[in-house]
Design a protein around this motif. Structure first.
Motif, PDB file in Angstrom:
ATOM      1  N   GLU A   1       0.768  -1.072   0.056  1.00 38.60           N
ATOM      2  CA  GLU A   1       0.273  -0.198  -0.065  1.00 38.60           C
ATOM      3  C   GLU A   1       0.844   1.182  -0.044  1.00 38.60           C
ATOM      4  O   GLU A   1       0.546   2.277  -0.667  1.00 38.60           O
ATOM      5  N   LEU A   2       2.053   1.357   0.707  1.00 37.87           N
ATOM      6  CA  LEU A   2       2.702   2.406   0.755  1.00 37.87           C
ATOM      7  C   LEU A   2       3.542   2.626  -0.725  1.00 37.87           C
ATOM      8  O   LEU A   2       3.476   3.814  -1.039  1.00 37.87           O
ATOM      9  N   VAL A   3       3.805   1.617  -1.269  1.00 31.74           N
ATOM     10  CA  VAL A   3       4.358   1.679  -2.512  1.00 31.74           C
ATOM     11  C   VAL A   3       3.540   2.269  -3.593  1.00 31.74           C
ATOM     12  O   VAL A   3       3.691   3.175  -4.465  1.00 31.74           O
ATOM     13  N   ARG A   4       2.037   1.438  -3.349  1.00 29.19           N
ATOM     14  CA  ARG A   4       1.334   2.159  -4.464  1.00 29.19           C
ATOM     15  C   ARG A   4       0.843   3.578  -4.351  1.00 29.19           C
ATOM     16  O   ARG A   4       0.718   4.266  -5.221  1.00 29.19           O
TER      17      ARG A   4
ATOM     18  N   VAL B   1      -1.568   2.491 -11.080  1.00 32.75           N
ATOM     19  CA  VAL B   1      -0.486   1.572 -10.623  1.00 32.75           C
ATOM     20  C   VAL B   1      -1.130   0.038 -11.007  1.00 32.75           C
ATOM     21  O   VAL B   1      -2.076  -0.257 -10.301  1.00 32.75           O
ATOM     22  N   GLU B   2      -0.560  -0.796 -12.088  1.00 31.54           N
ATOM     23  CA  GLU B   2      -0.912  -1.929 -12.108  1.00 31.54           C
ATOM     24  C   GLU B   2      -0.686  -2.908 -11.251  1.00 31.54           C
ATOM     25  O   GLU B   2      -1.387  -3.751 -10.577  1.00 31.54           O
TER      26      GLU B   2
ATOM     27  N   VAL C   1      11.684  -3.173  -5.182  1.00 28.95           N
ATOM     28  CA  VAL C   1      10.509  -3.059  -6.016  1.00 28.95           C
ATOM     29  C   VAL C   1      10.596  -3.198  -7.410  1.00 28.95           C
ATOM     30  O   VAL C   1      11.429  -2.364  -8.049  1.00 28.95           O
ATOM     31  N   ASP C   2       9.516  -3.706  -8.008  1.00 30.43           N
ATOM     32  CA  ASP C   2       9.287  -3.757  -9.373  1.00 30.43           C
ATOM     33  C   ASP C   2       7.914  -3.560  -9.484  1.00 30.43           C
ATOM     34  O   ASP C   2       6.974  -4.125  -8.983  1.00 30.43           O
ATOM     35  N   ILE C   3       7.591  -2.477 -10.234  1.00 30.18           N
ATOM     36  CA  ILE C   3       6.253  -1.714 -10.454  1.00 30.18           C
ATOM     37  C   ILE C   3       6.117  -1.370 -11.733  1.00 30.18           C
ATOM     38  O   ILE C   3       6.742  -1.009 -12.620  1.00 30.18           O
ATOM     39  N   ASP C   4       4.505  -1.582 -12.032  1.00 31.42           N
ATOM     40  CA  ASP C   4       3.907  -1.282 -13.695  1.00 31.42           C
ATOM     41  C   ASP C   4       3.224  -0.110 -13.242  1.00 31.42           C
ATOM     42  O   ASP C   4       2.211  -0.214 -12.371  1.00 31.42           O
TER      43      ASP C   4
END
Length: 316
Positions: A239-242, A254-255, A268-271
């Protein structure tokens, strides 16, 4: 004519990010140092009482505290080493040294508990069930329980104030140790008031404490193994990263978020989805801002890999 490559985007306050990582290490070292000091006092008192009255439950509780001291010292060394930045041999950092030390110490606690429990059962089977114990012997583990509970509350307050889950977890460890000492005190008081069964009560209490050591050691093994095999961290981290990524201008959705977390390090790996009509340069700049925002919100994150995708309404 080619556009100049844009300057990299850094976290809002890089010095604050570095300071936050250093402060995390200081908090952990503080908690470990407090634990070592308190437990050394408990060990000396319980060993002295054991030598004077021969109660096995005091020996088991003292050895359990000695294992906790060894765990604290080894973890302090691992925490300090785990803070080192990535290098050629460890491109993802040294964070896994921290759970690796915790795993080994969990195994040690399980083995100690098994050995002490076996000794207590063996003594109960071959020795006289009667044992004269002084009632004051119960005061030693009772005082240890009070001291450990007070220490646990202090550490828990520090952990909450600093938002440190590691300190809060250590506070619960103190509470568990206080509980085992309280069990030892109750066992000694019962043995002192019923000397005809004192030996059996004493060794039964020692076997119970040894069983708790095995259970706690097994829990420590599982918790640290969970990090070593890239187990999913708690939902609060996702939730913090999103939230950090979604707050960046230009991010429309944010997918996916994937997190590897071990010790003080996280990756962190984020789309993220952006306007499909943006240029590559604009999308690259948005990705850099996402990386900086995530690292500012969670200073333990050493690396953020951002995948940029086009946003289409209704495509979810």
């Amino acid at each position: 004519m080619r556009a100049a490559f844009p300057d990299p985007v850094r976290p809002e306050d890089p010095a604050a990010v570095r300071a936050a990582r250093r402060n995390r290490t200081r908090r952990l070292i503080f908690a470990g140092a407090v634990g070592v000091g308190v437990r050394l006092v408990v060990i000396v008192a319980e060993f002295a009482a054991y030598l004077f009255c021969g109660a096995d439950v005091l020996l088991v509780d003292a050895v359990a505290s000695l294992a906790d001291v060894a765990a604290s010292l080894a973890l302090l060394a691992a925490v300090k080493y785990a803070e080192r930045p990535p290098d050629d041999d460890h491109p993802f950092g040294h964070g896994r040294f921290e759970p690796l030390a915790g795993l080994q110490l969990g195994v040690l606690i399980v083995l100690l508990g098994a050995a002490l429990g076996g000794r207590a059962v063996w003594d109960a089977a071959r020795e006289d069930v009667a044992l004269n114990l002084p009632l004051w012997a119960a005061a030693v583990p009772l005082a240890a329980a009070v001291l450990l509970e007070i220490t646990g509350r202090v550490v828990k307050n520090v952990g909450r104030r600093e938002h440190s889950s590691a300190l809060i977890a250590e506070a619960y460890h103190y509470r568990i140790d206080a509980g085992t000492s309280l069990i030892a005190a109750v066992g000694l008081a019962a043995a002192a008031t019923a000397p005809a069964w004192g030996g059996l009560i004493d060794r039964g209490g020692a076997a119970l404490l040894a069983t708790l050591m095995i259970a706690l050691g097994s829990a420590a093994v599982w918790e640290n193994l969970h990090q070593l095999v890239d187990g999913v961290p708690d939902d609060a981290r996702f939730e913090l990263v999103r939230e950090a990524a979604a707050a960046v201008e230009g991010v429309l959705e944010v997918e996916k978020v994937r997190i590897q977390h071990a010790g003080p390090d996280a990756h962190v790996d984020i789309d993220v989805e952006v306007n499909p009509h943006e240029t590559v340069c604009e999308a690259h700049r948005t990705a850099q801002h996402v990386r900086a925002a995530v690292q500012s919100a969670w200073p333990s994150v050493r690396e953020v890999v951002v995948h940029v995708e086009p946003y289409y309404e209704g495509d979810h």
